[in-house]
Structure formats: C-alpha cells, structure tokens
Scaffold this motif. Structure first.
Motif, PDB file in Angstrom:
ATOM      1  N   LEU A  59      10.062  40.383 -88.009  1.00 14.77           N
ATOM      2  CA  LEU A  59       9.680  40.560 -86.606  1.00 14.77           C
ATOM      3  C   LEU A  59      10.933  40.483 -85.750  1.00 14.77           C
ATOM      4  CD1 LEU A  59       7.570  40.699 -84.272  1.00 14.77           C
ATOM      5  CD2 LEU A  59       7.522  38.184 -84.345  1.00 14.77           C
ATOM      6  N   ASP A  60      11.086  41.452 -84.841  1.00 20.38           N
ATOM      7  CA  ASP A  60      12.197  41.455 -83.897  1.00 20.38           C
ATOM      8  C   ASP A  60      11.677  41.059 -82.525  1.00 20.38           C
ATOM      9  OD1 ASP A  60      14.823  41.812 -83.050  1.00 20.38           O
ATOM     10  OD2 ASP A  60      14.488  43.908 -82.513  1.00 20.38           O
ATOM     11  N   LEU A  61      12.112  39.894 -82.022  1.00 19.27           N
ATOM     12  CA  LEU A  61      11.712  39.423 -80.698  1.00 19.27           C
ATOM     13  C   LEU A  61      12.528  40.129 -79.626  1.00 19.27           C
ATOM     14  CD1 LEU A  61      11.501  35.560 -81.340  1.00 19.27           C
ATOM     15  CD2 LEU A  61       9.653  37.242 -81.457  1.00 19.27           C
ATOM     16  N   ALA A  62      11.874  40.420 -78.484  1.00 16.21           N
ATOM     17  CA  ALA A  62      12.529  41.163 -77.400  1.00 16.21           C
ATOM     18  C   ALA A  62      13.128  42.446 -77.960  1.00 16.21           C
ATOM     19  CB  ALA A  62      13.578  40.302 -76.703  1.00 16.21           C
ATOM     20  N   CYS A  63      12.299  43.204 -78.644  1.00 16.34           N
ATOM     21  CA  CYS A  63      12.772  44.351 -79.439  1.00 16.34           C
ATOM     22  C   CYS A  63      13.210  45.534 -78.600  1.00 16.34           C
ATOM     23  CB  CYS A  63      11.684  44.784 -80.416  1.00 16.34           C
ATOM     24  SG  CYS A  63      10.202  45.489 -79.630  1.00 16.34           S
ATOM     25  N   GLY A  64      12.841  45.577 -77.318  1.00 21.24           N
ATOM     26  CA  GLY A  64      13.215  46.709 -76.493  1.00 21.24           C
ATOM     27  C   GLY A  64      12.655  48.015 -77.024  1.00 21.24           C
ATOM     28  N   THR A  65      13.504  49.025 -77.124  1.00 18.94           N
ATOM     29  CA  THR A  65      13.068  50.343 -77.595  1.00 18.94           C
ATOM     30  C   THR A  65      13.150  50.493 -79.109  1.00 18.94           C
ATOM     31  OG1 THR A  65      15.264  51.289 -77.254  1.00 18.94           O
ATOM     32  CG2 THR A  65      13.736  51.384 -75.393  1.00 18.94           C
ATOM     33  N   GLY A  66      13.430  49.407 -79.818  1.00 17.26           N
ATOM     34  CA  GLY A  66      13.301  49.386 -81.271  1.00 17.26           C
ATOM     35  C   GLY A  66      14.460  49.868 -82.118  1.00 17.26           C
ATOM     36  N   PRO A  67      15.699  49.950 -81.609  1.00 11.25           N
ATOM     37  CA  PRO A  67      16.779  50.473 -82.467  1.00 11.25           C
ATOM     38  C   PRO A  67      17.086  49.588 -83.669  1.00 11.25           C
ATOM     39  CG  PRO A  67      17.661  49.640 -80.393  1.00 11.25           C
ATOM     40  CD  PRO A  67      16.180  49.686 -80.241  1.00 11.25           C
ATOM     41  N   HIS A  68      17.025  48.273 -83.519  1.00 10.28           N
ATOM     42  CA  HIS A  68      17.236  47.396 -84.675  1.00 10.28           C
ATOM     43  C   HIS A  68      16.104  47.568 -85.688  1.00 10.28           C
ATOM     44  CE1 HIS A  68      19.730  45.095 -81.672  1.00 10.28           C
ATOM     45  NE2 HIS A  68      20.556  45.137 -82.700  1.00 10.28           N
ATOM     46  N   ILE A  69      14.896  47.679 -85.202  1.00 13.41           N
ATOM     47  CA  ILE A  69      13.751  47.831 -86.096  1.00 13.41           C
ATOM     48  C   ILE A  69      13.892  49.095 -86.938  1.00 13.41           C
ATOM     49  CG2 ILE A  69      11.255  48.259 -86.168  1.00 13.41           C
ATOM     50  CD1 ILE A  69      11.020  46.422 -83.743  1.00 13.41           C
ATOM     51  N   ARG A  70      14.408  50.153 -86.340  1.00 17.67           N
ATOM     52  CA  ARG A  70      14.598  51.399 -87.082  1.00 17.67           C
ATOM     53  C   ARG A  70      15.465  51.162 -88.310  1.00 17.67           C
ATOM     54  NH1 ARG A  70      11.638  54.985 -88.091  1.00 17.67           N
ATOM     55  NH2 ARG A  70      12.229  54.277 -90.166  1.00 17.67           N
ATOM     56  N   HIS A  71      16.524  50.393 -88.152  1.00 16.01           N
ATOM     57  CA  HIS A  71      17.419  50.131 -89.286  1.00 16.01           C
ATOM     58  C   HIS A  71      16.754  49.227 -90.315  1.00 16.01           C
ATOM     59  CE1 HIS A  71      20.853  52.263 -87.733  1.00 16.01           C
ATOM     60  NE2 HIS A  71      20.736  51.636 -86.565  1.00 16.01           N
ATOM     61  N   PHE A  72      16.026  48.213 -89.868  1.00 16.85           N
ATOM     62  CA  PHE A  72      15.373  47.330 -90.833  1.00 16.85           C
ATOM     63  C   PHE A  72      14.281  48.064 -91.612  1.00 16.85           C
ATOM     64  CE2 PHE A  72      17.447  43.973 -88.446  1.00 16.85           C
ATOM     65  CZ  PHE A  72      17.786  43.087 -89.455  1.00 16.85           C
ATOM     66  N   LEU A  73      13.580  48.970 -90.982  1.00 22.05           N
ATOM     67  CA  LEU A  73      12.621  49.797 -91.711  1.00 22.05           C
ATOM     68  C   LEU A  73      13.338  50.619 -92.782  1.00 22.05           C
ATOM     69  CD1 LEU A  73      10.474  51.069 -88.710  1.00 22.05           C
ATOM     70  CD2 LEU A  73       9.635  49.609 -90.567  1.00 22.05           C
ATOM     71  N   ASP A  74      14.468  51.175 -92.414  1.00 21.47           N
ATOM     72  CA  ASP A  74      15.234  51.976 -93.372  1.00 21.47           C
ATOM     73  C   ASP A  74      15.800  51.122 -94.503  1.00 21.47           C
ATOM     74  OD1 ASP A  74      14.675  54.157 -91.790  1.00 21.47           O
ATOM     75  OD2 ASP A  74      16.623  54.150 -90.777  1.00 21.47           O
ATOM     76  N   PHE A  75      16.001  49.822 -94.244  1.00 23.55           N
ATOM     77  CA  PHE A  75      16.443  48.893 -95.287  1.00 23.55           C
ATOM     78  C   PHE A  75      15.308  48.493 -96.235  1.00 23.55           C
ATOM     79  CE2 PHE A  75      19.710  46.993 -92.100  1.00 23.55           C
ATOM     80  CZ  PHE A  75      20.580  48.043 -92.345  1.00 23.55           C
ATOM     81  N   GLY A  76      14.073  48.865 -95.893  1.00 22.53           N
ATOM     82  CA  GLY A  76      12.939  48.521 -96.734  1.00 22.53           C
ATOM     83  C   GLY A  76      12.116  47.336 -96.259  1.00 22.53           C
ATOM     84  N   TYR A  77      12.378  46.853 -95.045  1.00 20.68           N
ATOM     85  CA  TYR A  77      11.592  45.753 -94.491  1.00 20.68           C
ATOM     86  C   TYR A  77      10.267  46.268 -93.916  1.00 20.68           C
ATOM     87  CZ  TYR A  77      15.437  42.389 -94.779  1.00 20.68           C
ATOM     88  OH  TYR A  77      16.424  41.544 -95.231  1.00 20.68           O
ATOM     89  N   GLN A  78       9.299  45.385 -93.879  1.00 22.02           N
ATOM     90  CA  GLN A  78       8.035  45.633 -93.180  1.00 22.02           C
ATOM     91  C   GLN A  78       8.213  45.059 -91.777  1.00 22.02           C
ATOM     92  OE1 GLN A  78       4.880  43.854 -95.559  1.00 22.02           O
ATOM     93  NE2 GLN A  78       5.983  44.404 -97.425  1.00 22.02           N
ATOM     94  N   SER A  79       8.700  45.885 -90.886  1.00 25.35           N
ATOM     95  CA  SER A  79       9.159  45.406 -89.591  1.00 25.35           C
ATOM     96  C   SER A  79       8.133  45.626 -88.492  1.00 25.35           C
ATOM     97  CB  SER A  79      10.467  46.100 -89.197  1.00 25.35           C
ATOM     98  OG  SER A  79      11.528  45.663 -90.015  1.00 25.35           O
ATOM     99  N   SER A  80       8.157  44.714 -87.530  1.00 24.70           N
ATOM    100  CA  SER A  80       7.351  44.830 -86.322  1.00 24.70           C
ATOM    101  C   SER A  80       8.196  44.338 -85.153  1.00 24.70           C
ATOM    102  CB  SER A  80       6.058  44.017 -86.445  1.00 24.70           C
ATOM    103  OG  SER A  80       6.340  42.660 -86.746  1.00 24.70           O
ATOM    104  N   GLY A  81       7.731  44.620 -83.937  1.00 27.83           N
ATOM    105  CA  GLY A  81       8.491  44.238 -82.756  1.00 27.83           C
ATOM    106  C   GLY A  81       7.614  43.616 -81.702  1.00 27.83           C
ATOM    107  N   LEU A  82       8.200  42.751 -80.912  1.00 28.83           N
ATOM    108  CA  LEU A  82       7.502  42.077 -79.814  1.00 28.83           C
ATOM    109  C   LEU A  82       8.355  42.199 -78.569  1.00 28.83           C
ATOM    110  CD1 LEU A  82       5.734  38.633 -79.859  1.00 28.83           C
ATOM    111  CD2 LEU A  82       7.537  39.061 -78.166  1.00 28.83           C
ATOM    112  N   ASP A  83       7.717  42.554 -77.463  1.00 26.01           N
ATOM    113  CA  ASP A  83       8.425  42.636 -76.195  1.00 26.01           C
ATOM    114  C   ASP A  83       7.421  42.418 -75.069  1.00 26.01           C
ATOM    115  OD1 ASP A  83      11.424  43.875 -75.511  1.00 26.01           O
ATOM    116  OD2 ASP A  83      10.018  43.984 -73.836  1.00 26.01           O
TER     117      ASP A  83
END
Length: 261
Positions: A59-83
């Motif tokens: 989970l990415d806190l204060a994820c904004g528009t999700g650029p970090h999440i994009r990379h973690f998804l590509d790394f194979g994580y099951q990612s979500s975001g909160l803002d």
C-alpha cells in the motif's frame, strides 16, 4: 489547512484547502517531472528484500497520481494506493488500472488483509499535521501490517530546515512554460512546519501564478524514532536512492525503514 492561489492579471482570492491537489491536480505530474520515481521504487524494493518478510501486498500512502505504484506493480507487487484527493486518484487509476485505490485519510485507515509493505514517499508522512495525527498514522500502519511487515518513508528533520532554501525547475507543456518551486519553512519552535509551493505559467499573452502553503507536522529524528520504536524496529538511512547507507546523524533528510515488532 491554509491554501491561497493568486491569478495575476485575472483574479485575486482564496480557494478551498488542498487546492494544488484538486483544482490543479492536472499539473501535479508536471510539477514532479524531475523526480526519479523508478529509482525511489527500486531503492525500497531493495530495502524490502533486505528487511522485509518477502510478501508482496503493498500500500502506498498519499499515493497521488500513482507513479510509484506503477513501478511496484511492474515489480510483481499486489499494490494499492490511498490518498485524500479524488482527482489525484482518478489520474492514478488511469495510470494503474489493475490497482485498487482508497479515498481516505492516512492517519486512520484500515485494511481488509494484512500488508507486507507500506510506503509513503515524497515526505508525505508530514501531512499528518500535528504529533497526535502522526501517532495515529504510525499506529494504524502498524495495525495494517502482517508480521515482519515494513513501513518505509522519507522525512525532514525540523532542526535542519533552512528557510532560505528551495528547489526550482521548469517545464514546457501545451505551448506554455511552467516554473515550479518549493521549500520548507519552520519557525524554530512548535510541532508545525510549512511546505510552500508555487507554480508560474507563462504564455505569450499572460502570466498566472499559484501559491500554496501547507501546514505539516514538524519533528526531529529523536522524537520520530521515539514515536516509532514501540511498534517497529527502526533503521535510518541516508537520503540516497543509489546507495543503502546508514544515516550519518547529521543530514537533515533521511529514509526510515520500520519493521513491525
């Protein structure tokens, strides 16, 4: 939260709080164009491999528009975001359609399944305005993590803030030049500091200016460590996304890696 926007040659007035992240959300990625999101995400992935529990729920806190999440998804994580701002989450969903996004305050969130990694990039942990809110954020992050789960964030030490220092960059977009600047302000006492942000938009016919000032929690690293240590094993590193180096005890920016006890 206090926020002010000035439109030169157009109007002068006030707007609701979080203006930069709602009314001006379409400019957010442009404002952050010089940030190396891939380097930051890769750095945390390396830290997670060293200190984490090998799980992939993120989970990415204060994820904004999700650029970090994009990379973690590509790394194979099951990612979500909160803002806290829906316009930002709308943009994040376009960038990361396979991720889940939550409109919520990071100081009192809960999750349905325990997480293995919680991140909070770009000094956003300081949006927990006030020590009590920061305590709640830490406690809720601890509760949301699985055994051995890891909380990662970067922070600025209030004792090291130079009110004269700011960063500035420019970018071209839709035939307009944008100039972005930001800096920390701290009075030298109390638990509140400010992040000042400004945007200038230059065209052939006019100039527009937006100025925002955001109250944020101010802590030094002794105080922050004391808040974290009842919940986590705390490791502090230099704010260097290329090398994993222990914090030297002097620099005013550091990266915290907190492993759930």
């Amino acid at each position: 939260m206090r926020s002010r926007i000035i439109y030169e040659h157009l109007t002068l007035g006030t707007i609701p709080s979080n203006a930069l992240y709602t009314d001006l959300s379409s400019y957010y990625d442009l404002m952050c164009a010089d940030i190396d999101y891939q380097a930051q995400s890769s750095y945390v992935r390396r830290l997670h491999q060293l200190f984490g529990n090998s799980g992939k729920r993120h989970l990415d806190l204060a994820c904004g528009t999700g650029p970090h999440i994009r990379h973690f998804l590509d790394f194979g994580y099951q990612s979500s975001g909160l803002d806290l701002n829906q316009p930002m989450l709308d943009l994040a969903k376009v960038r990361c359609p396979e991720a889940d996004f939550i409109l919520h305050n990071m100081c009192n969130f809960t999750v349905e399944q325990p997480l293995d990694l919680i991140t909070c990039f770009l000094y956003s942990i300081h949006y927990s305005d006030g020590i009590e809110n920061l305590k709640q954020c830490i406690a809720h992050a601890h509760a949301a993590l699985a055994d051995g789960g890891m909380l990662c964030f970067n922070s600025v030490n209030r004792n090291k803030i130079d009110n004269r220092s700011f960063v500035r960059h420019s970018a071209m977009h839709d035939e307009s030049e944008f100039v972005f600047s930001s800096g920390w302000k701290y009075s030298g006492q109390g638990e509140q500091q400010f992040l000042t942000l400004s945007i200038e938009k230059h065209t052939d016919l006019e100039k527009q200016m937006w100025n925002d000032e955001h109250p944020m929690v101010a802590v030094n690293y002794d105080e922050l460590s004391a808040l974290l240590e009842p919940y986590f094993e705390v490791h502090i590193f230099e704010h260097d996304y290329e090398k994993i180096l222990p914090w030297d005890g002097q620099s005013g920016n550091a990266f915290f890696v907190c492993v759930k006890r």
